[in-house]
Design a protein around this motif. Sequence first.
Motif, mmCIF file in Angstrom:
data_model
loop_
_atom_site.group_PDB
_atom_site.id
_atom_site.type_symbol
_atom_site.label_atom_id
_atom_site.label_comp_id
_atom_site.label_asym_id
_atom_site.label_seq_id
_atom_site.Cartn_x
_atom_site.Cartn_y
_atom_site.Cartn_z
ATOM 1 N N ASP A 175 52.945 35.892 41.489
ATOM 2 C CA ASP A 175 52.211 36.168 41.404
ATOM 3 C C ASP A 175 51.888 34.966 40.628
ATOM 4 O OD1 ASP A 175 51.469 37.638 43.143
ATOM 5 O OD2 ASP A 175 51.551 39.433 41.998
ATOM 6 N N PHE A 205 45.153 36.221 32.842
ATOM 7 C CA PHE A 205 44.462 36.214 34.221
ATOM 8 C C PHE A 205 45.179 35.902 35.214
ATOM 9 C CE2 PHE A 205 40.699 35.537 30.675
ATOM 10 C CZ PHE A 205 39.808 36.674 30.553
ATOM 11 N N SER A 206 44.891 36.332 35.707
ATOM 12 C CA SER A 206 46.020 36.186 37.525
ATOM 13 C C SER A 206 44.715 34.912 38.353
ATOM 14 C CB SER A 206 45.711 37.630 38.295
ATOM 15 O OG SER A 206 44.392 37.661 38.872
ATOM 16 N N ALA A 260 42.796 34.923 40.751
ATOM 17 C CA ALA A 260 42.260 35.826 41.473
ATOM 18 C C ALA A 260 40.654 36.756 39.905
ATOM 19 C CB ALA A 260 42.062 36.848 42.203
ATOM 20 N N GLY A 261 41.354 36.312 38.921
ATOM 21 C CA GLY A 261 40.088 36.826 37.566
ATOM 22 C C GLY A 261 41.417 37.454 36.785
ATOM 23 N N THR A 262 41.323 38.743 37.997
ATOM 24 C CA THR A 262 42.048 39.973 36.767
ATOM 25 C C THR A 262 42.877 39.939 35.158
ATOM 26 O OG1 THR A 262 42.507 41.068 39.116
ATOM 27 C CG2 THR A 262 43.182 42.634 37.284
ATOM 28 N N LEU A 263 42.031 40.193 34.876
ATOM 29 C CA LEU A 263 43.026 40.788 32.591
ATOM 30 C C LEU A 263 43.449 40.901 32.953
ATOM 31 C CD1 LEU A 263 42.368 39.884 30.409
ATOM 32 C CD2 LEU A 263 41.258 41.616 29.887
ATOM 33 N N LEU A 264 44.959 40.795 32.838
ATOM 34 C CA LEU A 264 45.982 41.023 32.434
ATOM 35 C C LEU A 264 47.008 41.798 31.183
ATOM 36 C CD1 LEU A 264 47.914 39.352 35.317
ATOM 37 C CD2 LEU A 264 47.215 41.400 35.611
ATOM 38 N N GLN A 269 33.086 34.086 37.947
ATOM 39 C CA GLN A 269 32.936 35.281 38.032
ATOM 40 C C GLN A 269 32.198 36.262 37.359
ATOM 41 O OE1 GLN A 269 35.439 37.310 39.274
ATOM 42 N NE2 GLN A 269 37.041 35.741 39.479
#
Length: 143
Positions: A2, A20-21, A23-27, A123
């Motif tokens: 990814d 962040f991915s 897609a905008g996901t906080l990792l 976002q």
Amino acid sequence: MDRAVIALDLGGTKLAGALFSDAGTLLHRQVNPLPAQRGEAVGDLIVQTIAEIQKIFSSQYFIHSIGICVPGIYRSRTKCVWAPNIPGWENYPLWEKLQEVSKGAQVYIDSDRACCILGELWQGAARQCRDAIFMTVGTGIGA
């Protein structure tokens, strides 16, 4: 593997870093204070933060970009930053400093005001808006 991006928010009192991915996901998120740091020490903290995030996550994610917002002005022609609330950053060569740790990732630098509205368009509350205005009120005021 990814894809992900490292995002950094430099302020007058702290450095926030995140992964962040696409897609905008906080990792991942971390915050480091800037108690009395100035000049090169702030640049070193930025490099250290990026290196820590890369060390933890580079085996899981392809980190293709690094973005940082600064509390001042990024001069794209000279690739230097003027940040009045960070002593020693009258003409700081931040882009050059980030090349030490970028590992081939694309590096982006802009003012905190510009980054705030870009985040809202991507976002946030301004998603799918044709026009938007973002006002910042903090140590300074900007739009």
